[in-house]
Design a protein around this motif. Structure first.
Motif, PDB file in Angstrom:
ATOM      1  N   ILE A 192       0.920  -1.239   0.123  1.00 41.36           N
ATOM      2  CA  ILE A 192      -0.025  -0.065   0.014  1.00 41.36           C
ATOM      3  C   ILE A 192       0.751   1.371   0.065  1.00 41.36           C
ATOM      4  CG2 ILE A 192      -1.700   1.249   1.349  1.00 41.36           C
ATOM      5  CD1 ILE A 192      -2.709  -1.219   2.115  1.00 41.36           C
ATOM      6  N   ILE A 193       1.729   1.415   0.837  1.00 42.42           N
ATOM      7  CA  ILE A 193       2.750   2.435   0.951  1.00 42.42           C
ATOM      8  C   ILE A 193       3.519   2.553  -0.403  1.00 42.42           C
ATOM      9  CG2 ILE A 193       4.950   3.459   2.008  1.00 42.42           C
ATOM     10  CD1 ILE A 193       3.956   1.748   4.637  1.00 42.42           C
ATOM     11  N   GLN A 194       4.133   1.520  -1.028  1.00 43.55           N
ATOM     12  CA  GLN A 194       4.775   1.648  -2.154  1.00 43.55           C
ATOM     13  C   GLN A 194       4.109   2.196  -3.255  1.00 43.55           C
ATOM     14  OE1 GLN A 194       6.650  -2.228  -2.819  1.00 43.55           O
ATOM     15  NE2 GLN A 194       7.802  -2.262  -1.029  1.00 43.55           N
ATOM     16  N   ASN A 195       2.664   1.815  -3.438  1.00 47.70           N
ATOM     17  CA  ASN A 195       1.788   2.181  -4.724  1.00 47.70           C
ATOM     18  C   ASN A 195       1.176   3.621  -4.067  1.00 47.70           C
ATOM     19  OD1 ASN A 195       2.237  -0.122  -5.913  1.00 47.70           O
ATOM     20  ND2 ASN A 195       0.970  -1.426  -4.870  1.00 47.70           N
ATOM     21  N   ASP A 196       1.264   4.094  -2.963  1.00 45.10           N
ATOM     22  CA  ASP A 196       1.003   5.501  -2.710  1.00 45.10           C
ATOM     23  C   ASP A 196       1.474   6.532  -3.459  1.00 45.10           C
ATOM     24  OD1 ASP A 196      -0.849   7.306  -1.357  1.00 45.10           O
ATOM     25  OD2 ASP A 196       0.131   6.952   0.583  1.00 45.10           O
ATOM     26  N   ASP A 197       0.788   7.848  -3.405  1.00 41.32           N
ATOM     27  CA  ASP A 197       1.247   9.021  -4.106  1.00 41.32           C
ATOM     28  C   ASP A 197       2.541   9.383  -3.273  1.00 41.32           C
ATOM     29  OD1 ASP A 197       1.915  11.320  -5.655  1.00 41.32           O
ATOM     30  OD2 ASP A 197      -0.133  12.235  -5.024  1.00 41.32           O
ATOM     31  N   HIS A 198       3.645   9.649  -3.750  1.00 44.49           N
ATOM     32  CA  HIS A 198       4.633  10.191  -2.925  1.00 44.49           C
ATOM     33  C   HIS A 198       5.239  11.535  -3.394  1.00 44.49           C
ATOM     34  CE1 HIS A 198       5.313   6.228  -0.900  1.00 44.49           C
ATOM     35  NE2 HIS A 198       5.134   5.644  -1.833  1.00 44.49           N
ATOM     36  N   SER A 199       4.303  12.231  -3.959  1.00 41.77           N
ATOM     37  CA  SER A 199       4.640  13.533  -4.319  1.00 41.77           C
ATOM     38  C   SER A 199       4.866  14.384  -3.102  1.00 41.77           C
ATOM     39  CB  SER A 199       3.515  13.927  -5.363  1.00 41.77           C
ATOM     40  OG  SER A 199       2.391  14.114  -4.623  1.00 41.77           O
ATOM     41  N   TRP A 200       4.424  14.014  -2.044  1.00 38.84           N
ATOM     42  CA  TRP A 200       4.659  14.810  -0.944  1.00 38.84           C
ATOM     43  C   TRP A 200       6.271  14.866  -0.593  1.00 38.84           C
ATOM     44  CZ3 TRP A 200       6.722  12.518   3.514  1.00 38.84           C
ATOM     45  CH2 TRP A 200       7.065  11.058   3.417  1.00 38.84           C
ATOM     46  N   ALA A 201       6.690  13.658  -0.737  1.00 35.56           N
ATOM     47  CA  ALA A 201       8.155  13.599  -0.612  1.00 35.56           C
ATOM     48  C   ALA A 201       9.089  14.398  -1.359  1.00 35.56           C
ATOM     49  CB  ALA A 201       8.722  12.103  -0.581  1.00 35.56           C
ATOM     50  N   GLU A 202       8.829  14.487  -2.829  1.00 35.34           N
ATOM     51  CA  GLU A 202       9.404  15.134  -3.790  1.00 35.34           C
ATOM     52  C   GLU A 202       9.334  16.785  -3.520  1.00 35.34           C
ATOM     53  OE1 GLU A 202       7.589  13.916  -7.563  1.00 35.34           O
ATOM     54  OE2 GLU A 202       8.428  11.772  -7.310  1.00 35.34           O
ATOM     55  N   GLU A 203       8.111  17.020  -2.866  1.00 37.86           N
ATOM     56  CA  GLU A 203       7.781  18.477  -2.833  1.00 37.86           C
ATOM     57  C   GLU A 203       8.569  18.959  -1.491  1.00 37.86           C
ATOM     58  OE1 GLU A 203       6.074  20.739  -4.502  1.00 37.86           O
ATOM     59  OE2 GLU A 203       6.042  19.094  -5.980  1.00 37.86           O
ATOM     60  N   ALA A 204       8.825  18.066  -0.524  1.00 35.24           N
ATOM     61  CA  ALA A 204       9.445  18.320   0.649  1.00 35.24           C
ATOM     62  C   ALA A 204      10.878  18.452   0.278  1.00 35.24           C
ATOM     63  CB  ALA A 204       9.429  17.155   1.749  1.00 35.24           C
ATOM     64  N   LYS A 205      11.571  17.633  -0.805  1.00 38.33           N
ATOM     65  CA  LYS A 205      12.857  17.559  -0.906  1.00 38.33           C
ATOM     66  C   LYS A 205      13.029  18.924  -1.804  1.00 38.33           C
ATOM     67  CE  LYS A 205      16.969  15.947  -2.141  1.00 38.33           C
ATOM     68  NZ  LYS A 205      17.774  16.891  -3.003  1.00 38.33           N
ATOM     69  N   GLY A 235      19.774  20.682  11.038  1.00 40.07           N
ATOM     70  CA  GLY A 235      18.331  20.778  11.584  1.00 40.07           C
ATOM     71  C   GLY A 235      17.524  20.907  10.360  1.00 40.07           C
ATOM     72  N   LEU A 236      17.987  21.518   9.052  1.00 38.98           N
ATOM     73  CA  LEU A 236      17.122  21.302   7.989  1.00 38.98           C
ATOM     74  C   LEU A 236      16.969  19.804   7.236  1.00 38.98           C
ATOM     75  CD1 LEU A 236      18.878  24.255   5.906  1.00 38.98           C
ATOM     76  CD2 LEU A 236      16.392  24.224   7.118  1.00 38.98           C
ATOM     77  N   GLU A 237      17.819  18.996   7.756  1.00 39.55           N
ATOM     78  CA  GLU A 237      17.774  17.729   7.300  1.00 39.55           C
ATOM     79  C   GLU A 237      16.650  16.995   8.082  1.00 39.55           C
ATOM     80  OE1 GLU A 237      20.542  13.396   6.928  1.00 39.55           O
ATOM     81  OE2 GLU A 237      21.391  15.350   7.583  1.00 39.55           O
ATOM     82  N   GLU A 238      16.850  17.089   9.458  1.00 38.73           N
ATOM     83  CA  GLU A 238      15.797  16.309  10.638  1.00 38.73           C
ATOM     84  C   GLU A 238      14.278  16.968  10.146  1.00 38.73           C
ATOM     85  OE1 GLU A 238      17.197  17.464  14.039  1.00 38.73           O
ATOM     86  OE2 GLU A 238      18.892  16.021  14.233  1.00 38.73           O
ATOM     87  N   ARG A 239      14.157  18.321   9.599  1.00 39.68           N
ATOM     88  CA  ARG A 239      12.805  18.828   9.547  1.00 39.68           C
ATOM     89  C   ARG A 239      12.097  18.233   8.115  1.00 39.68           C
ATOM     90  NH1 ARG A 239      11.623  25.178   8.354  1.00 39.68           N
ATOM     91  NH2 ARG A 239       9.436  25.147   8.117  1.00 39.68           N
ATOM     92  N   PHE A 240      13.150  18.535   7.179  1.00 38.28           N
ATOM     93  CA  PHE A 240      12.573  18.311   5.741  1.00 38.28           C
ATOM     94  C   PHE A 240      12.795  16.768   5.218  1.00 38.28           C
ATOM     95  CE2 PHE A 240      13.125  22.854   5.451  1.00 38.28           C
ATOM     96  CZ  PHE A 240      11.793  23.032   5.285  1.00 38.28           C
ATOM     97  N   ASN A 241      13.510  16.105   5.839  1.00 38.68           N
ATOM     98  CA  ASN A 241      13.859  14.611   5.262  1.00 38.68           C
ATOM     99  C   ASN A 241      12.790  13.643   5.248  1.00 38.68           C
ATOM    100  OD1 ASN A 241      15.436  12.444   4.305  1.00 38.68           O
ATOM    101  ND2 ASN A 241      15.796  11.708   6.213  1.00 38.68           N
ATOM    102  N   PRO A 242      12.314  13.557   3.980  1.00 39.54           N
ATOM    103  CA  PRO A 242      11.095  12.468   4.256  1.00 39.54           C
ATOM    104  C   PRO A 242      11.146  11.287   4.727  1.00 39.54           C
ATOM    105  CG  PRO A 242      11.231  13.368   1.815  1.00 39.54           C
ATOM    106  CD  PRO A 242      12.640  13.667   2.622  1.00 39.54           C
ATOM    107  N   ARG A 243      10.207  10.676   5.588  1.00 39.38           N
ATOM    108  CA  ARG A 243      10.539   9.452   6.037  1.00 39.38           C
ATOM    109  C   ARG A 243       8.902   8.827   6.691  1.00 39.38           C
ATOM    110  NH1 ARG A 243      11.580  13.392   8.852  1.00 39.38           N
ATOM    111  NH2 ARG A 243      11.004  13.948  11.242  1.00 39.38           N
ATOM    112  N   ILE A 244       8.835   7.604   6.600  1.00 38.36           N
ATOM    113  CA  ILE A 244       7.539   6.703   6.849  1.00 38.36           C
ATOM    114  C   ILE A 244       7.991   5.958   8.207  1.00 38.36           C
ATOM    115  CG2 ILE A 244       5.779   5.345   6.035  1.00 38.36           C
ATOM    116  CD1 ILE A 244       6.377   6.612   2.982  1.00 38.36           C
TER     117      ILE A 244
END
Length: 257
Positions: A192-205, A235-244
């Motif tokens: 389910i996670i793999q097939n989800d929309d991951h555009s949120w992670a790209e925007e965060a990057k 601090g920026l890495e901890e804030r913006f780095n996408p993770r699940i």
């Protein structure tokens, strides 16, 4: 849909913990807490220390919980609760503390009957970056034929369930062991996670890259970056780095007709 899930979850939680549901409008719950539940989710230890020390009459809180803010004109009528809110996090924590695994049997319908075993797991999937999103999944697998119900909680809340076996009933012996069932449900969550929309992670990057550009601009021309630069960069890495993060809230073995 998410608001409805939260509402149904809260209604079930408070019923199971013997809290009186004073009113249910579909988008807002008014609940009278028990003393035990007040201590668990209201964060007022000093009040209860005073009550117990002075042997004074207890006055557990009443909550007005708004589960769908779009249907409320005056949002001051209660506390807005949603995925990610502190109150819902407290309730998840209490659910774990009160019982992470249940064994329930379906009642109803006269006469002898065979009960089919189902293994259920309720998952919370959290998506983290500079923003947070949390989603609940309730998966149940038939331990005889392996079929998976992807909205198991909503399905079983419509049934008459009790922790005791009904008379004249026979529980089928499961073919799929619970350990193997858990592996299959874990695998389904990963799919389910793999097939989800991951555009949120790209925007965060992208937002991360822009913040790094601003940081580098302020230190432009500095050959040896000071410690403060590395601290801010970290601090920026901890804030913006996408993770699940995937958590199991609770689960159970259900024997259904």
């Amino acid at each position: 849909m998410y608001a409805e899930q939260v509402h149904d979850y809260l209604k079930t939680f408070f019923k199971e913990t013997d809290c009186e549901i004073v009113s249910d409008e579909g988008h807002m719950l008014s609940v009278q807490l028990t003393i035990d539940m007040d201590k668990r989710i209201m964060n007022r230890p000093f009040y209860w220390q005073y009550i117990e020390a002075t042997n004074s009459p207890a006055n557990p809180a009443r909550l007005n919980l708004i589960t769908d803010r779009t249907k409320i004109q005056n949002q001051f009528l209660g506390e807005i609760i949603h995925f990610g809110s502190g109150r819902l996090h407290q309730i998840f924590k209490s659910t774990k503390e009160l019982g992470s695994f249940v064994r329930m049997y379906q009642h109803g319908n006269e006469g002898s009957k065979m009960l089919t075993p189902y293994f259920c797991v309720n998952y919370k999937v959290s998506y983290y970056c500079d923003q947070t999103k949390e989603v609940l999944y309730s998966l149940g697998i038939n331990l005889i034929n392996g079929e998976i119900e992807d909205n198991f909680h909503e399905f079983v809340t419509k049934l008459a369930l009790k922790p005791t076996i009904p008379e004249k009933s026979f529980c089928l012996q499961y073919i799929i062991k619970p350990k193997r069932a858990l592996e299959r449900l874990d695998s389904m969550i990963q799919n389910i996670i793999q097939n989800d929309d991951h555009s949120w992670a790209e925007e965060a990057k992208k937002r991360w890259d822009k913040e790094l550009e601003v940081l580098d601009y302020f230190y432009e021309g500095v050959e040896e970056k000071p410690e403060s630069y590395e601290i801010e960069k970290k601090g920026l890495e901890e804030r913006f780095n996408p993770r699940i993060k995937v958590e199991i809230i609770n689960g159970g073995l259900f024997f259904l007709q």
